[in-house]
Write a protein that holds these residues in place. Sequence first.
Motif, PDB file in Angstrom:
ATOM      1  N   GLN A 121      54.771  37.946  39.434  1.00 27.36           N
ATOM      2  CA  GLN A 121      56.120  37.463  39.735  1.00 27.36           C
ATOM      3  C   GLN A 121      57.225  38.464  39.424  1.00 27.36           C
ATOM      4  O   GLN A 121      58.305  38.381  40.002  1.00 27.36           O
ATOM      5  N   VAL A 122      56.976  39.396  38.514  1.00 26.99           N
ATOM      6  CA  VAL A 122      58.016  40.361  38.150  1.00 26.99           C
ATOM      7  C   VAL A 122      57.702  41.744  38.712  1.00 26.99           C
ATOM      8  O   VAL A 122      58.564  42.396  39.303  1.00 26.99           O
ATOM      9  N   SER A 123      56.456  42.188  38.561  1.00 26.51           N
ATOM     10  CA  SER A 123      56.069  43.484  39.133  1.00 26.51           C
ATOM     11  C   SER A 123      55.864  43.397  40.642  1.00 26.51           C
ATOM     12  O   SER A 123      55.891  44.421  41.328  1.00 26.51           O
ATOM     13  N   GLY A 124      55.635  42.192  41.164  1.00 26.52           N
ATOM     14  CA  GLY A 124      55.410  42.041  42.599  1.00 26.52           C
ATOM     15  C   GLY A 124      54.059  42.558  43.052  1.00 26.52           C
ATOM     16  O   GLY A 124      53.899  42.988  44.193  1.00 26.52           O
ATOM     17  N   CYS A 125      53.069  42.510  42.166  1.00 24.07           N
ATOM     18  CA  CYS A 125      51.735  43.025  42.459  1.00 24.07           C
ATOM     19  C   CYS A 125      50.702  41.909  42.392  1.00 24.07           C
ATOM     20  O   CYS A 125      50.963  40.831  41.868  1.00 24.07           O
ATOM     21  N   MET A 126      49.518  42.174  42.918  1.00 23.48           N
ATOM     22  CA  MET A 126      48.430  41.225  42.830  1.00 23.48           C
ATOM     23  C   MET A 126      47.654  41.471  41.543  1.00 23.48           C
ATOM     24  O   MET A 126      47.082  42.545  41.359  1.00 23.48           O
ATOM     25  N   PRO A 127      47.616  40.489  40.625  1.00 15.71           N
ATOM     26  CA  PRO A 127      46.887  40.687  39.372  1.00 15.71           C
ATOM     27  C   PRO A 127      45.388  40.520  39.574  1.00 15.71           C
ATOM     28  O   PRO A 127      44.931  39.598  40.242  1.00 15.71           O
ATOM     29  N   LEU A 128      44.624  41.417  38.989  1.00 15.45           N
ATOM     30  CA  LEU A 128      43.169  41.370  39.074  1.00 15.45           C
ATOM     31  C   LEU A 128      42.618  41.568  37.662  1.00 15.45           C
ATOM     32  O   LEU A 128      42.731  42.651  37.096  1.00 15.45           O
ATOM     33  N   ILE A 129      42.052  40.504  37.086  1.00 19.39           N
ATOM     34  CA  ILE A 129      41.521  40.598  35.727  1.00 19.39           C
ATOM     35  C   ILE A 129      40.213  41.376  35.755  1.00 19.39           C
ATOM     36  O   ILE A 129      39.292  41.048  36.493  1.00 19.39           O
ATOM     37  N   VAL A 130      40.153  42.428  34.949  1.00 22.23           N
ATOM     38  CA  VAL A 130      39.009  43.344  34.924  1.00 22.23           C
ATOM     39  C   VAL A 130      38.097  43.002  33.759  1.00 22.23           C
ATOM     40  O   VAL A 130      38.567  42.903  32.615  1.00 22.23           O
ATOM     41  N   PRO A 131      36.797  42.819  33.999  1.00 22.02           N
ATOM     42  CA  PRO A 131      35.868  42.681  32.873  1.00 22.02           C
ATOM     43  C   PRO A 131      35.778  44.006  32.134  1.00 22.02           C
ATOM     44  O   PRO A 131      35.304  45.005  32.678  1.00 22.02           O
ATOM     45  N   SER A 132      36.253  44.035  30.911  1.00 28.10           N
ATOM     46  CA  SER A 132      36.414  45.310  30.193  1.00 28.10           C
ATOM     47  C   SER A 132      35.099  45.743  29.555  1.00 28.10           C
ATOM     48  O   SER A 132      34.951  45.737  28.331  1.00 28.10           O
ATOM     49  N   ASP A 133      34.170  46.131  30.404  1.00 26.02           N
ATOM     50  CA  ASP A 133      32.849  46.542  29.943  1.00 26.02           C
ATOM     51  C   ASP A 133      32.290  47.559  30.932  1.00 26.02           C
ATOM     52  O   ASP A 133      32.079  47.231  32.105  1.00 26.02           O
ATOM     53  N   PRO A 134      32.043  48.805  30.500  1.00 25.99           N
ATOM     54  CA  PRO A 134      31.552  49.832  31.419  1.00 25.99           C
ATOM     55  C   PRO A 134      30.146  49.558  31.944  1.00 25.99           C
ATOM     56  O   PRO A 134      29.708  50.227  32.870  1.00 25.99           O
ATOM     57  N   ALA A 135      29.458  48.560  31.375  1.00 21.25           N
ATOM     58  CA  ALA A 135      28.169  48.168  31.924  1.00 21.25           C
ATOM     59  C   ALA A 135      28.348  47.353  33.203  1.00 21.25           C
ATOM     60  O   ALA A 135      27.396  47.185  33.975  1.00 21.25           O
ATOM     61  N   LEU A 136      29.560  46.877  33.444  1.00 24.22           N
ATOM     62  CA  LEU A 136      29.827  46.021  34.603  1.00 24.22           C
ATOM     63  C   LEU A 136      30.697  46.697  35.652  1.00 24.22           C
ATOM     64  O   LEU A 136      30.552  46.429  36.851  1.00 24.22           O
TER      65      LEU A 136
END
Length: 258
Positions: free
Chosen positions: A34-49
């Motif tokens: 809503q403020v940055s005007g971008c599409m949020p994408l939650i990243v699984p924070s694990d380099p195995a994934l």
Amino acid sequence: MSRPVVGIIGNTSLLNDQYPIHAAGTMNTVAVAQVSGCMPLIVPSDPALVSVDELLETCDGFLFTGGRPNVHPEEYGEAETEAHGTFDRARDALALGLIRRCVDRGQPFFGVCRGFQEVNVAMGGSLYPEIRDLPGRMNHRMPPDGTIEEKFELRHDVTFTQGGVFHDVLGATKVRTNTLHGQGIKEPGARIVIDGFADDGTPEAIYVRGAAGFTLAVQWHPEWDAANDPVSRPLFQRFGAAAQVWADGKRQGLLQSA
């Protein structure tokens, strides 16, 4: 035209104390959308994934969020102690390398609280395990009691360098912020510019010197009420504009190679 994609680097957690999840606070996704005007994408924070290369190609920018786990002190050459708290080694393994690659590429990112600390460590800096234990420092931690509004209320000033990057973005040399962190910068990393301090001398705003892209990071939590707060809003807007520039350049590159 589709919005720029911002990868939100969250944390591994437990839902109902037993179900493992990858999560990011709703206020982060709302601020990005809503403020940055971008599409949020939650990243699984694990380099195995997920890999750094995949993320760099998929996303136009990154939000490195706050969270309870701290960067493990081995990442800056120190031994673990009880004061260092809990950790998320998978996030360390993903986030620190991702920050370095973004700096090299000029790809924008915005660091918040733990994300602020990650930026410093990624560039070779170190952290104090507990700010409130240092002489002359205030307690920067989240109040243990009260409503969510009371925990995120503005509690101290941050003063920026006259004519510096944050002065330019915010149009002020002093602002009021919340504070919900235990750790903080001990030694700044190579190319880390400390551009804002709390009244007790704690670093609160940094960026990477000479980086081509947006590399701002803050020790407070601007995602709280980002649409209405006069300090949070321009930070997320400027970050969104940087992500848009990156997305436009990527699209032009794809068109030129088609």
